[in-house]
Design a protein around this motif. Structure first.
Motif, PDB file in Angstrom:
ATOM      1  N   LEU A 179       0.848  -1.192   0.000  1.00  0.00           N
ATOM      2  CA  LEU A 179       0.000   0.000   0.000  1.00  0.00           C
ATOM      3  C   LEU A 179       0.881   1.238   0.000  1.00  0.00           C
ATOM      4  N   ASP A 180       0.667   2.138  -0.956  1.00  0.00           N
ATOM      5  CA  ASP A 180       1.464   3.368  -0.983  1.00  0.00           C
ATOM      6  C   ASP A 180       0.832   4.423  -0.069  1.00  0.00           C
ATOM      7  N   GLN A 181       1.412   5.625  -0.055  1.00  0.00           N
ATOM      8  CA  GLN A 181       0.942   6.672   0.849  1.00  0.00           C
ATOM      9  C   GLN A 181      -0.488   7.108   0.557  1.00  0.00           C
ATOM     10  N   ASP A 182      -0.935   6.926  -0.677  1.00  0.00           N
ATOM     11  CA  ASP A 182      -2.299   7.299  -1.052  1.00  0.00           C
ATOM     12  C   ASP A 182      -3.284   6.151  -0.829  1.00  0.00           C
ATOM     13  N   GLU A 195      11.812  -3.007   4.449  1.00  0.00           N
ATOM     14  CA  GLU A 195      11.303  -2.717   5.786  1.00  0.00           C
ATOM     15  C   GLU A 195      10.666  -1.333   5.804  1.00  0.00           C
ATOM     16  N   GLY A 196       9.569  -1.224   6.583  1.00  0.00           N
ATOM     17  CA  GLY A 196       8.865   0.049   6.690  1.00  0.00           C
ATOM     18  C   GLY A 196       7.688   0.154   5.739  1.00  0.00           C
ATOM     19  N   GLY A 211       6.259  -8.792  10.448  1.00  0.00           N
ATOM     20  CA  GLY A 211       5.768  -7.433  10.581  1.00  0.00           C
ATOM     21  C   GLY A 211       4.822  -7.246  11.751  1.00  0.00           C
ATOM     22  N   LEU A 212       4.233  -6.027  11.819  1.00  0.00           N
ATOM     23  CA  LEU A 212       3.329  -5.632  12.892  1.00  0.00           C
ATOM     24  C   LEU A 212       1.971  -5.308  12.288  1.00  0.00           C
ATOM     25  N   VAL A 255       5.912  -3.902   7.493  1.00  0.00           N
ATOM     26  CA  VAL A 255       7.030  -4.844   7.389  1.00  0.00           C
ATOM     27  C   VAL A 255       8.143  -4.458   8.361  1.00  0.00           C
ATOM     28  N   LYS A 256       8.550  -5.436   9.180  1.00  0.00           N
ATOM     29  CA  LYS A 256       9.616  -5.224  10.155  1.00  0.00           C
ATOM     30  C   LYS A 256      10.836  -6.091   9.883  1.00  0.00           C
ATOM     31  N   GLY A 257      10.682  -7.135   9.085  1.00  0.00           N
ATOM     32  CA  GLY A 257      11.805  -8.045   8.846  1.00  0.00           C
ATOM     33  C   GLY A 257      11.762  -8.651   7.458  1.00  0.00           C
ATOM     34  N   THR A 258      12.803  -8.400   6.663  1.00  0.00           N
ATOM     35  CA  THR A 258      12.936  -9.028   5.344  1.00  0.00           C
ATOM     36  C   THR A 258      14.342  -9.603   5.244  1.00  0.00           C
ATOM     37  N   GLY A 259      14.566 -10.394   4.213  1.00  0.00           N
ATOM     38  CA  GLY A 259      15.900 -10.940   3.995  1.00  0.00           C
ATOM     39  C   GLY A 259      16.406 -11.668   5.220  1.00  0.00           C
ATOM     40  N   GLU A 260      17.627 -11.380   5.637  1.00  0.00           N
ATOM     41  CA  GLU A 260      18.253 -12.104   6.745  1.00  0.00           C
ATOM     42  C   GLU A 260      17.704 -11.698   8.101  1.00  0.00           C
ATOM     43  N   SER A 261      16.895 -10.630   8.153  1.00  0.00           N
ATOM     44  CA  SER A 261      16.340 -10.215   9.442  1.00  0.00           C
ATOM     45  C   SER A 261      15.033 -10.927   9.749  1.00  0.00           C
TER      46      SER A 261
END
Length: 679
Positions: A179-182, A195-196, A211-212, A255-261
């Motif tokens: 989802l974008d800002q709009d 992330e974010g 994620g949260l 999203v709080k964790g992607t890839g190796e996180s």
């Protein structure tokens, strides 16, 4: 593209061709399409056998025609570079690691055979030599075909089409709805997710990353990832794990964790590290091949130097080549694969699937067996033995509230409570926003009030008062105890008992008889674990464990010099199964756990572990016997072929050496077929 995302996908890509890989000499050797290489090489070998002499001797079925020697040269050249490629590459890897083994020994044999035969061809056709120089094209072809056959048999017997990391990566979706800002929704490849960002997870879809939850509520299936409850309620503020499956609600996740996180990537990293460490274990056949390589190399050089002074250069060269070729491990190359093929066939008929040959070789060294309590030693079918409400709450109300929360879970303890309510015809309340508290219990809202189901350890940690005497009494009887609380108040408890599997006591006794220490792993309380251990005649107990504690325990025991066998069934067990010297997965477990294990129990019967240990012992004995038959020939033939005892009239001609080599191969094959499992 983020570096972490790239690495996670590289793991999947790297492991995709796992079916074409096999372990040798401490490294993974790419075998290509081994089956195809064998059949193509066999077709090329047949005319070589018909058209070229055997160790200089023309056999009755052999024939020639004008230009046949050129055809043999072309076919042998093709065989050397096509069929011999896996062994040449394997030898390169072994030498790079300064650890010559089976691949180096085979590569030496085929290289010397081809090189000397090429020299013989040139000498016989283009040089003015007075005598015919014997070639070894026949031996080159048969060595390559036999070695390809041996490795194909072995790989086919122990390898499966999948891999743990491939199954891990398959848990994640290919794309995420960002989802974008709009508030506009658009699809993004998972490798580009950052992330974010905020993603929308519709009903039935997989959560793309850790994620949260920032909006929405749903029941999320976490069983494939954590091994915990199937339906876990998620609402705003709750965490979700990438790879879990969303239920009937829609979630908006930051999203709080992607890839190796991410959680899955961390598990994959642990599996990869454990696999790399385990791959350093050197197989028995490779150790024997290493010593034979050095023995052949030394004997060949000594033979060359000796015959150079005793005779001439040609004789010295021929003796050295004969030593190298007779050292070729025809029988040795089949010694292990044939036993492995026989062993895996016997294992399959006894409810065991063996995926890693090294597990068979390590089994006799096992000093500890780590296993879960529930489902392995006990039946996992809990029965309510006591219901004790406190204050003004009745038994019926206590069970109605606990049932309301527990019907959102598939944990064995939840099943016991729900079965009790069904039998007593208790109408359960409605619970909302139910979610799992990892390693503790459940929380949710009933009639607008928040209630929790927790353990005694949680009550002690939060300093919530409860009847410790009642707990001690019930726990001493082997009960698992759950408490219903509201805020800081205990509303009551339910004590449930599990039943031992009938074969569990026999299994533990059999381990002790072998001087193997059994260790129980459980998330249950210490008293319950001790009670079960007492019923089983006593054993080491590790209680109050969370999933992440298991791998740490395996490493701790290994650091103390123990050789560990681990039994597990969930994704959270995968790193421990891989880290252990032998990992055994229960067949009803997850694909990831199964693909992380060395051995799979088709049935959840602990006695099958003893069947594996017994079979492994018998298999190791056959391997040792076959290695002596295979290597014993080489030990005797190498010095004789080199003419080191020529002064006493003892010298082995190439033809006699080849006959003995063939007999050794036949003995190895027959011995492998006599393998049996004695229960």
């Amino acid at each position: 593209m983020k570096h972490d995302d790239m690495k996670m996908h590289d793991m999947h890509d790297m492991d995709h061709d796992h079916g074409d890989m096999m372990m040798h000499g401490g490294h993974m050797m790419h075998m290509g399409n081994l089956k195809q290489k064998f059949w193509v090489s066999l077709v090329a070998t047949i005319p070589i056998i018909i058209l070229s002499p055997f160790m200089g001797i023309k056999l009755p079925f052999q024939t020639t025609f004008p230009g046949s020697d050129w055809l043999v040269l072309l076919l042998a050249t093709f065989l050397f570079f096509y069929g011999g490629a896996p062994f040449l590459k394997g030898a390169k890897g072994e030498l790079a690691e300064k650890n010559p083994a089976m691949m180096t020994l085979i590569a030496m044999g085929i290289t010397v055979s081809y090189g000397y035969s090429l020299y013989a061809f040139i000498a016989n056709h283009f040089l003015a030599t007075q005598t015919h120089v014997m070639d070894f094209f026949w031996e080159l072809a048969t060595l390559i075909v036999i070695m390809l056959l041996g490795h194909w048999i072995e790989m086919n017997a122990v390898m499966s089409a999948g891999s743990a990391m491939e199954k891990m990566a398959a848990l994640l979706p290919g794309q995420a709805q960002v989802l974008d800002q709009d508030g506009q929704q658009h699809a993004v490849d998972l490798k580009d997710l950052q992330e974010g960002q905020t993603v929308l997870v519709a009903a039935g879809e997989k959560v793309p990353a850790d994620g949260l939850v920032v909006n929405g509520q749903s029941q999320v299936n976490e069983s494939l990832v954590t091994g915990e409850a199937k339906a876990v309620a998620k609402k705003t503020g709750d965490q979700v794990i990438g790879g879990t499956v969303n239920g009937d609600g829609t979630l908006t996740v930051k999203v709080k964790g992607t890839g190796e996180s991410g959680y899955l990537a961390q598990v994959m990293k642990l599996i990869k590290q454990a696999q790399q460490e385990k791959s350093k274990v050197e197989g028995l056949a490779d150790k024997v091949a290493k010593y034979l390589f050095y023995a052949a190399l030394v004997a060949g050089i000594i033979a060359f130097i000796s015959w150079f002074f005793l005779a001439d250069l040609n004789t010295a060269f021929e003796r050295m080549v004969t030593v190298f070729i007779i050292a070729c491990p025809h029988a040795l190359g089949l010694a292990i694969p044939l036993v492995v093929a026989r062993s895996t066939a016997i294992a399959a008929t006894n409810g065991l699937l063996i995926r890693n040959r090294q597990a068979i070789e390590v089994a006799d060294q096992i000093t500890m067996v780590l296993m879960d309590k529930t489902g392995t030693l006990t039946q996992g079918a809990f029965k309510v033995n006591a219901v004790q409400p406190t204050g003004e709450m009745s038994k019926t109300q206590l069970m109605a509230y606990m049932g309301a929360l527990e019907r959102h879970s598939s944990h064995p303890l939840a099943t016991g409570i729900l079965a009790y309510n069904d039998a007593e015809k208790i109408t359960m309340s409605q619970a909302e926003n139910v979610q799992t508290i990892q390693g503790i219990g459940l929380t949710g809202a009933i009639e607008g009030q928040t209630y929790q189901i927790v353990t005694a350890d949680y009550l002690q940690e939060k300093q919530i008062a409860f009847d410790t005497a009642a707990f001690e009494t019930l726990a001493a009887k082997g009960n698992s105890i759950s408490y219903l609380i509201q805020g800081q108040t205990v509303l009551g408890l339910v004590a449930q008992g599990d039943q031992l599997k009938p074969e569990a006591l026999t299994f533990i006794k059999a381990l002790k008889k072998r001087h193997i220490q059994p260790v129980m792993l459980t998330g249950d309380n210490q008293q319950v674990a001790e009670k079960v251990a007492q019923q089983l005649g006593g054993m080491t107990v590790q209680a109050n464990l969370k999933p992440e504690d298991k791998e740490a325990l395996v490493q701790d025991y290994q650091a103390k010099g123990e050789v560990v066998l681990m039994v597990g069934d969930g994704v959270n067990d995968a790193p421990s199964l891989t880290r252990a010297d032998i990992g055994i997965a229960i067949g009803a477990g997850t694909d990831v756990a199964i693909d992380s294990a060395d051995v799979i129990l088709v049935k959840s019967n602990p006695n099958d572990i003893m069947h594996f240990l017994n079979l492994a012992h018998a298999t190791s004995r056959k391997m040792t016997q076959n290695l002596w038959w295979g290597a014993g020939y080489n030990i005797l033939a190498i010095p004789l072929a080199g003419g080191l005892f020529a002064a006493w009239g003892l010298i082995l001609s190439p033809a006699i050496g080849a006959i003995l080599m063939s007999l050794s191969t036949i003995v190895v094959a027959i011995n492998a077929m006599t393998l049996k499992l004695k229960n």
